[in-house]
Design a protein around this motif. Structure first.
Motif, PDB file in Angstrom:
ATOM      1  N   VAL A   1       0.856  -1.185   0.000  1.00 58.33           N
ATOM      2  CA  VAL A   1       0.000   0.000   0.000  1.00 58.33           C
ATOM      3  C   VAL A   1       0.896   1.241   0.000  1.00 58.33           C
ATOM      4  N   CYS A   2       0.681   2.132  -0.963  1.00 59.51           N
ATOM      5  CA  CYS A   2       1.515   3.340  -1.070  1.00 59.51           C
ATOM      6  C   CYS A   2       0.712   4.560  -0.624  1.00 59.51           C
ATOM      7  N   GLY A   3       1.345   5.406   0.159  1.00 62.39           N
ATOM      8  CA  GLY A   3       0.715   6.673   0.508  1.00 62.39           C
ATOM      9  C   GLY A   3       0.767   7.634  -0.676  1.00 62.39           C
ATOM     10  N   TRP A   4      -0.276   8.401  -0.808  1.00 57.71           N
ATOM     11  CA  TRP A   4      -0.351   9.412  -1.871  1.00 57.71           C
ATOM     12  C   TRP A   4      -0.616  10.754  -1.187  1.00 57.71           C
TER      13      TRP A   4
ATOM     14  N   LEU B   1       7.573   6.166 -18.888  1.00 58.82           N
ATOM     15  CA  LEU B   1       8.623   5.255 -19.345  1.00 58.82           C
ATOM     16  C   LEU B   1       8.537   3.865 -18.716  1.00 58.82           C
ATOM     17  N   SER B   2       7.948   3.780 -17.545  1.00 56.63           N
ATOM     18  CA  SER B   2       7.874   2.441 -16.941  1.00 56.63           C
ATOM     19  C   SER B   2       6.452   1.880 -17.024  1.00 56.63           C
ATOM     20  N   ASP B   3       5.618   2.555 -17.818  1.00 56.10           N
ATOM     21  CA  ASP B   3       4.254   2.096 -18.058  1.00 56.10           C
ATOM     22  C   ASP B   3       3.521   1.838 -16.736  1.00 56.10           C
ATOM     23  N   GLU B   4       3.488   2.883 -15.932  1.00 60.01           N
ATOM     24  CA  GLU B   4       2.896   2.809 -14.590  1.00 60.01           C
ATOM     25  C   GLU B   4       1.800   3.853 -14.428  1.00 60.01           C
ATOM     26  N   GLN B   5       1.056   3.751 -13.336  1.00 57.88           N
ATOM     27  CA  GLN B   5       0.072   4.799 -13.019  1.00 57.88           C
ATOM     28  C   GLN B   5       0.147   5.148 -11.537  1.00 57.88           C
ATOM     29  N   ILE B   6       1.352   5.246 -11.016  1.00 62.05           N
ATOM     30  CA  ILE B   6       1.490   5.564  -9.590  1.00 62.05           C
ATOM     31  C   ILE B   6       1.468   7.079  -9.418  1.00 62.05           C
ATOM     32  N   LYS B   7       0.616   7.561  -8.525  1.00 62.25           N
ATOM     33  CA  LYS B   7       0.451   9.010  -8.420  1.00 62.25           C
ATOM     34  C   LYS B   7       1.577   9.677  -7.665  1.00 62.25           C
ATOM     35  N   ASP B   8       2.124   9.002  -6.670  1.00 55.93           N
ATOM     36  CA  ASP B   8       3.112   9.672  -5.825  1.00 55.93           C
ATOM     37  C   ASP B   8       4.116   8.656  -5.293  1.00 55.93           C
ATOM     38  N   VAL B   9       5.108   8.364  -6.106  1.00 55.12           N
ATOM     39  CA  VAL B   9       6.039   7.309  -5.705  1.00 55.12           C
ATOM     40  C   VAL B   9       6.999   7.795  -4.612  1.00 55.12           C
ATOM     41  N   GLY B  10       7.135   9.107  -4.486  1.00 57.29           N
ATOM     42  CA  GLY B  10       8.097   9.674  -3.535  1.00 57.29           C
ATOM     43  C   GLY B  10       7.636   9.667  -2.094  1.00 57.29           C
ATOM     44  N   CYS B  11       6.419   9.237  -1.843  1.00 50.87           N
ATOM     45  CA  CYS B  11       5.930   9.228  -0.466  1.00 50.87           C
ATOM     46  C   CYS B  11       6.498   8.004   0.253  1.00 50.87           C
ATOM     47  N   SER B  12       7.231   8.247   1.333  1.00 48.00           N
ATOM     48  CA  SER B  12       7.851   7.115   2.046  1.00 48.00           C
ATOM     49  C   SER B  12       6.863   6.302   2.851  1.00 48.00           C
TER      50      SER B  12
ATOM     51  N   PHE C   1      18.951  -1.971  -5.134  1.00 45.03           N
ATOM     52  CA  PHE C   1      19.965  -1.097  -5.746  1.00 45.03           C
ATOM     53  C   PHE C   1      19.796   0.331  -5.230  1.00 45.03           C
ATOM     54  N   LYS C   2      20.823   1.149  -5.416  1.00 42.24           N
ATOM     55  CA  LYS C   2      20.771   2.547  -4.980  1.00 42.24           C
ATOM     56  C   LYS C   2      19.698   3.284  -5.766  1.00 42.24           C
ATOM     57  N   GLY C   3      18.790   3.935  -5.080  1.00 41.66           N
ATOM     58  CA  GLY C   3      17.718   4.649  -5.770  1.00 41.66           C
ATOM     59  C   GLY C   3      16.441   3.837  -5.879  1.00 41.66           C
ATOM     60  N   MET C   4      16.511   2.589  -5.366  1.00 41.27           N
ATOM     61  CA  MET C   4      15.351   1.688  -5.522  1.00 41.27           C
ATOM     62  C   MET C   4      14.094   2.218  -4.854  1.00 41.27           C
ATOM     63  N   HIS C   5      14.277   3.057  -3.820  1.00 41.41           N
ATOM     64  CA  HIS C   5      13.087   3.511  -3.087  1.00 41.41           C
ATOM     65  C   HIS C   5      12.162   4.360  -3.959  1.00 41.41           C
ATOM     66  N   ARG C   6      12.663   4.826  -5.121  1.00 38.61           N
ATOM     67  CA  ARG C   6      11.783   5.589  -6.014  1.00 38.61           C
ATOM     68  C   ARG C   6      10.986   4.683  -6.947  1.00 38.61           C
ATOM     69  N   PHE C   7      11.208   3.372  -6.813  1.00 40.73           N
ATOM     70  CA  PHE C   7      10.535   2.437  -7.734  1.00 40.73           C
ATOM     71  C   PHE C   7       9.857   1.276  -7.010  1.00 40.73           C
ATOM     72  N   PHE C   8       9.685   1.404  -5.706  1.00 32.61           N
ATOM     73  CA  PHE C   8       9.141   0.275  -4.945  1.00 32.61           C
ATOM     74  C   PHE C   8       7.866  -0.325  -5.550  1.00 32.61           C
ATOM     75  N   PRO C   9       6.870   0.493  -5.910  1.00 32.49           N
ATOM     76  CA  PRO C   9       5.645  -0.133  -6.433  1.00 32.49           C
ATOM     77  C   PRO C   9       5.897  -0.938  -7.712  1.00 32.49           C
ATOM     78  N   THR C  10       6.703  -0.389  -8.611  1.00 29.53           N
ATOM     79  CA  THR C  10       6.989  -1.104  -9.861  1.00 29.53           C
ATOM     80  C   THR C  10       7.772  -2.385  -9.582  1.00 29.53           C
ATOM     81  N   LEU C  11       8.755  -2.294  -8.695  1.00 30.52           N
ATOM     82  CA  LEU C  11       9.562  -3.478  -8.378  1.00 30.52           C
ATOM     83  C   LEU C  11       8.691  -4.575  -7.764  1.00 30.52           C
TER      84      LEU C  11
END
Ligand code: UDP
Ligand code: MG
Length: 240
Positions: free
Chosen positions: A118-121, A145-156, A171-181
């Motif tokens: 569950v991602c916070g938005w 570019l990653s064919d996604e529809q996440i509104k706010d990936v930067g919310c921790s 990997f370094k920077g992975m926290h910006r892609f958690f939902p896709t991963l």
């Protein structure tokens, strides 16, 4: 200590002004839920009094665990260390700067019963205009570019079923892609609207410069991972 049901993972880098209030709010919210929990702070090489303050929490409360990094390794590394040491069935992540509101945690836990993540938005973001605009652009490009529809990936502020965190590539920077991963691994993801508050103490650690370029490279890698993800279904095994 019995295995807790919830592990809260919080990266900390020079957040001395925010920690006492964060700890107070967070324990209050978690105690009301009447489920067992642990709070894992990862001190990512803080140079202020954050480490000493965290030690104080651990002394007074056995549910607090701390991982001290040798030096500043960044937020992705802190999350990775937290994930690896988390024991709860559910892992909740959040920032240490009081911008995320612990009172939203019950909302996330409610949803995690039907989803793997569950991602916070942050519907009403409390950041500078420059930050808000740059995040909006970054989210658009990332989704495109990653064919996604996440509104706010930067919310921790996020919740994960811990078993799903084992599989994906760290990997370094992975926290910006958690939902896709997570989705790449076949996990289900949803978003919930959460509160966001202005930073009152300390400084934001990121600007546009240290995010945009690296973020783009990472994005291309994630796009590749998604396209080239190896999957197969076995029909039958003989003499297996
Ligand atoms: N943080 C960290 N290591 C770093 C940078 C940040 O652990 O190298 C932590 C920081 O203490 C905070 C969270 O990551 O808890 C998010 O950082 P910040 O609030 O500066 O990011 P923003 O809200 O501006 O995106
Ligand atoms: Mg912040």
């Amino acid at each position: 200590m019995e295995t807790p049901r919830i592990s809260v993972v919080i990266p900390v880098y020079n957040e001395e002004g925010n920690l006492p209030e964060l700890f107070r709010e967070l324990t209050e919210v978690l105690e009301k839920l009447s489920v067992s929990f642990e709070i894992i702070f990862i001190d990512d090489g803080s140079k202020d009094r954050s480490g000493a303050i965290l030690r104080g929490f651990a002394l007074q409360d056995g549910r607090v665990r701390i991982i001290f990094f040798q030096k500043n390794f960044g937020q992705s590394a802190a999350f990775a260390a937290g994930f690896r040491s988390a024991r709860g069935e559910i892992v909740v992540t959040m920032d240490a700067d009081l911008q995320n509101d612990p009172h939203d945690i019950p909302l996330l836990l409610d949803k995690i019963t039907s989803y793997d993540m569950v991602c916070g938005w942050r519907v009403h973001r409390q950041d500078s205009l420059v930050r808000k605009i740059s995040s909006r652009i970054a989210n658009k490009i990332r989704n495109w570019l990653s064919d996604e529809q996440i509104k706010d990936v930067g919310c921790s502020l996020k919740a994960f079923r811990r078993e799903c965190l084992r599989n994906f590539y760290y990997f370094k920077g992975m926290h910006r892609f958690f939902p896709t991963l997570m989705k790449i691994e076949g996990c289900s993801v949803t978003e919930v609207k959460v509160n966001h508050r202005p930073r009152r103490f300390g400084e934001a650690k990121y600007g546009i410069g240290n995010r945009a370029f690296r973020g783009l490279i990472d994005l291309l890698a994630v796009r590749w991972m998604k396209k080239r993800h190896l999957s197969y279904e076995v029909k039958e095994i003989v003499n297996g």
